[in-house]
Design a protein around this motif. Structure first.
Motif, PDB file in Angstrom:
ATOM      1  N   LYS A 191       0.847  -1.187   0.000  1.00 52.45           N
ATOM      2  CA  LYS A 191       0.000   0.000   0.000  1.00 52.45           C
ATOM      3  C   LYS A 191       0.884   1.240   0.000  1.00 52.45           C
ATOM      4  O   LYS A 191       1.968   1.230   0.590  1.00 52.45           O
ATOM      5  N   LYS A 192       0.398   2.282  -0.647  1.00 55.28           N
ATOM      6  CA  LYS A 192       1.157   3.526  -0.712  1.00 55.28           C
ATOM      7  C   LYS A 192       0.336   4.677  -0.168  1.00 55.28           C
ATOM      8  O   LYS A 192      -0.864   4.765  -0.374  1.00 55.28           O
ATOM      9  N   GLN A 193       1.031   5.570   0.532  1.00 54.05           N
ATOM     10  CA  GLN A 193       0.457   6.822   0.986  1.00 54.05           C
ATOM     11  C   GLN A 193       1.472   7.899   0.610  1.00 54.05           C
ATOM     12  O   GLN A 193       2.460   8.106   1.295  1.00 54.05           O
ATOM     13  N   THR A 209       5.609   3.829   1.364  1.00 54.24           N
ATOM     14  CA  THR A 209       5.194   2.549   0.805  1.00 54.24           C
ATOM     15  C   THR A 209       5.305   1.484   1.880  1.00 54.24           C
ATOM     16  O   THR A 209       6.367   1.316   2.487  1.00 54.24           O
ATOM     17  N   PHE A 210       4.210   0.783   2.109  1.00 55.05           N
ATOM     18  CA  PHE A 210       4.137  -0.252   3.134  1.00 55.05           C
ATOM     19  C   PHE A 210       3.989  -1.608   2.458  1.00 55.05           C
ATOM     20  O   PHE A 210       3.245  -1.750   1.490  1.00 55.05           O
ATOM     21  N   GLN A 211       4.688  -2.606   3.013  1.00 52.87           N
ATOM     22  CA  GLN A 211       4.630  -3.943   2.419  1.00 52.87           C
ATOM     23  C   GLN A 211       4.490  -4.979   3.523  1.00 52.87           C
ATOM     24  O   GLN A 211       5.101  -4.876   4.586  1.00 52.87           O
ATOM     25  N   PHE A 212       3.670  -5.998   3.275  1.00 49.90           N
ATOM     26  CA  PHE A 212       3.487  -7.132   4.174  1.00 49.90           C
ATOM     27  C   PHE A 212       4.104  -8.343   3.496  1.00 49.90           C
ATOM     28  O   PHE A 212       3.814  -8.627   2.334  1.00 49.90           O
ATOM     29  N   GLY A 213       4.930  -9.076   4.191  1.00 49.99           N
ATOM     30  CA  GLY A 213       5.637 -10.192   3.590  1.00 49.99           C
ATOM     31  C   GLY A 213       4.740 -11.353   3.210  1.00 49.99           C
ATOM     32  O   GLY A 213       3.617 -11.489   3.705  1.00 49.99           O
ATOM     33  N   LYS A 230       3.647 -13.412   5.998  1.00 51.65           N
ATOM     34  CA  LYS A 230       2.932 -12.617   7.012  1.00 51.65           C
ATOM     35  C   LYS A 230       3.680 -12.616   8.347  1.00 51.65           C
ATOM     36  O   LYS A 230       3.084 -12.647   9.429  1.00 51.65           O
ATOM     37  N   LYS A 231       5.021 -12.595   8.246  1.00 55.39           N
ATOM     38  CA  LYS A 231       5.847 -12.486   9.447  1.00 55.39           C
ATOM     39  C   LYS A 231       6.710 -11.234   9.424  1.00 55.39           C
ATOM     40  O   LYS A 231       7.389 -10.934  10.406  1.00 55.39           O
ATOM     41  N   ASN A 232       6.713 -10.513   8.319  1.00 55.36           N
ATOM     42  CA  ASN A 232       7.552  -9.326   8.261  1.00 55.36           C
ATOM     43  C   ASN A 232       6.874  -8.238   7.438  1.00 55.36           C
ATOM     44  O   ASN A 232       5.961  -8.492   6.650  1.00 55.36           O
ATOM     45  N   SER A 233       7.349  -7.023   7.657  1.00 53.12           N
ATOM     46  CA  SER A 233       6.780  -5.868   6.978  1.00 53.12           C
ATOM     47  C   SER A 233       7.874  -4.813   6.837  1.00 53.12           C
ATOM     48  O   SER A 233       8.902  -4.863   7.530  1.00 53.12           O
ATOM     49  N   SER A 234       7.650  -3.890   5.926  1.00 53.86           N
ATOM     50  CA  SER A 234       8.595  -2.797   5.754  1.00 53.86           C
ATOM     51  C   SER A 234       7.856  -1.510   5.448  1.00 53.86           C
ATOM     52  O   SER A 234       6.732  -1.522   4.917  1.00 53.86           O
ATOM     53  N   LEU A 235       8.501  -0.416   5.809  1.00 55.45           N
ATOM     54  CA  LEU A 235       8.020   0.932   5.485  1.00 55.45           C
ATOM     55  C   LEU A 235       9.152   1.637   4.766  1.00 55.45           C
ATOM     56  O   LEU A 235      10.258   1.774   5.305  1.00 55.45           O
ATOM     57  N   HIS A 236       8.886   2.071   3.540  1.00 50.05           N
ATOM     58  CA  HIS A 236       9.889   2.768   2.740  1.00 50.05           C
ATOM     59  C   HIS A 236       9.421   4.199   2.521  1.00 50.05           C
ATOM     60  O   HIS A 236       8.281   4.415   2.103  1.00 50.05           O
TER      61      HIS A 236
END
Lengths: 114, 111
Positions: free
Chosen positions: B56-58, B62-66, B69-75
């Motif tokens: 998802k982007k705002q 940019t947000f990502q779910f692995g 479903k054990k990891n995520s990132s915010l760029h």
């Protein structure tokens, strides 16, 4: 203004004293919770409630009591304050327990126990 | 119990540069949420991810779910001074009402 209201904003207690942190929300949220925030440790869940009359323990419940007699209010009681309870306390609420639309946080209570 | 780890703990960024913060859980999550807390403020909800591999982007975020479903990132791209603050990830384990937070990534920006 709609949201989560916490009182007081600041409090200094002596070791052994008791007090109640107040939290009220006017969004008709079923789910409410209390967190404490300490440097480098993020937010740790103390207690939570999925509705009036229902409460459960979180990650760090010792030394704290809660009750939920109405949907709007979720007070946190410190039974006998200790210096280890010096922290910033946040109340948060959500429409549902899974927080589908995120949690709304209050502005916090900064508590110092001396 | 469920543990949510975030790295790095601190991120010092030159204005205009990009950076990424990472979130890892020891267990599979039913969702991941991201919050931003300005200095002296309270956490403010940014976004929730639910599906495996979801992105998802705002605006510049940019947000990502692995996939697991054990990891995520915010760029964050083209960092601005308004991006200063601490970014927290938080997740629910399936069927659990407890939202567990990571320790946060504190971002400072050099103009």
């Amino acid at each position: 203004n709609a949201g989560v209201t916490q009182t007081p904003k600041f409090q200094v207690l002596k070791t052994g004293q008791s007090m109640t942190l107040q939290c009220a929300q006017d969004m008709n949220h079923e789910y409410m919770s209390w967190y404490r925030q300490d440097p480098g440790m993020g937010l740790r869940l103390i207690h939570y409630s999925v509705g009036a009359g229902i409460t459960d323990q979180g990650e760090v419940p010792n030394g704290y009591n809660v009750s939920r007699s109405t949907t709007e209010d979720f007070p946190l009681r410190l039974l006998s304050a200790a210096p280890s309870q010096t922290s910033v306390y946040f109340c948060a609420s959500s429409y549902s327990g899974t927080g589908r639309n995120g949690y709304t946080f209050g502005s916090g209570t900064r508590l110092t126990v001396v | 119990g469920q543990q949510v780890m975030q790295i790095p703990q601190y991120q010092h960024v030159q204005e205009g540069e990009d950076f990424t913060t990472y979130c890892n859980s020891s267990t599979t999550l039913s969702n991941i949420q991201w919050y931003k807390q300005r200095p002296g403020g309270h956490p403010v909800f940014l976004i929730q991810l639910v599906k495996s591999g979801e992105v998802k982007k705002q605006k510049r975020l940019t947000f990502q779910f692995g996939e697991a479903k054990k990891n995520s990132s915010l760029h964050i791209t083209a960092t601005q001074t308004t991006d200063v603050g601490t970014y927290f990830c938080a997740g629910h384990k399936g069927g659990d009402y407890k939202l567990s937070f990571g320790a946060g990534t504190t971002v400072t920006v050099r103009a």
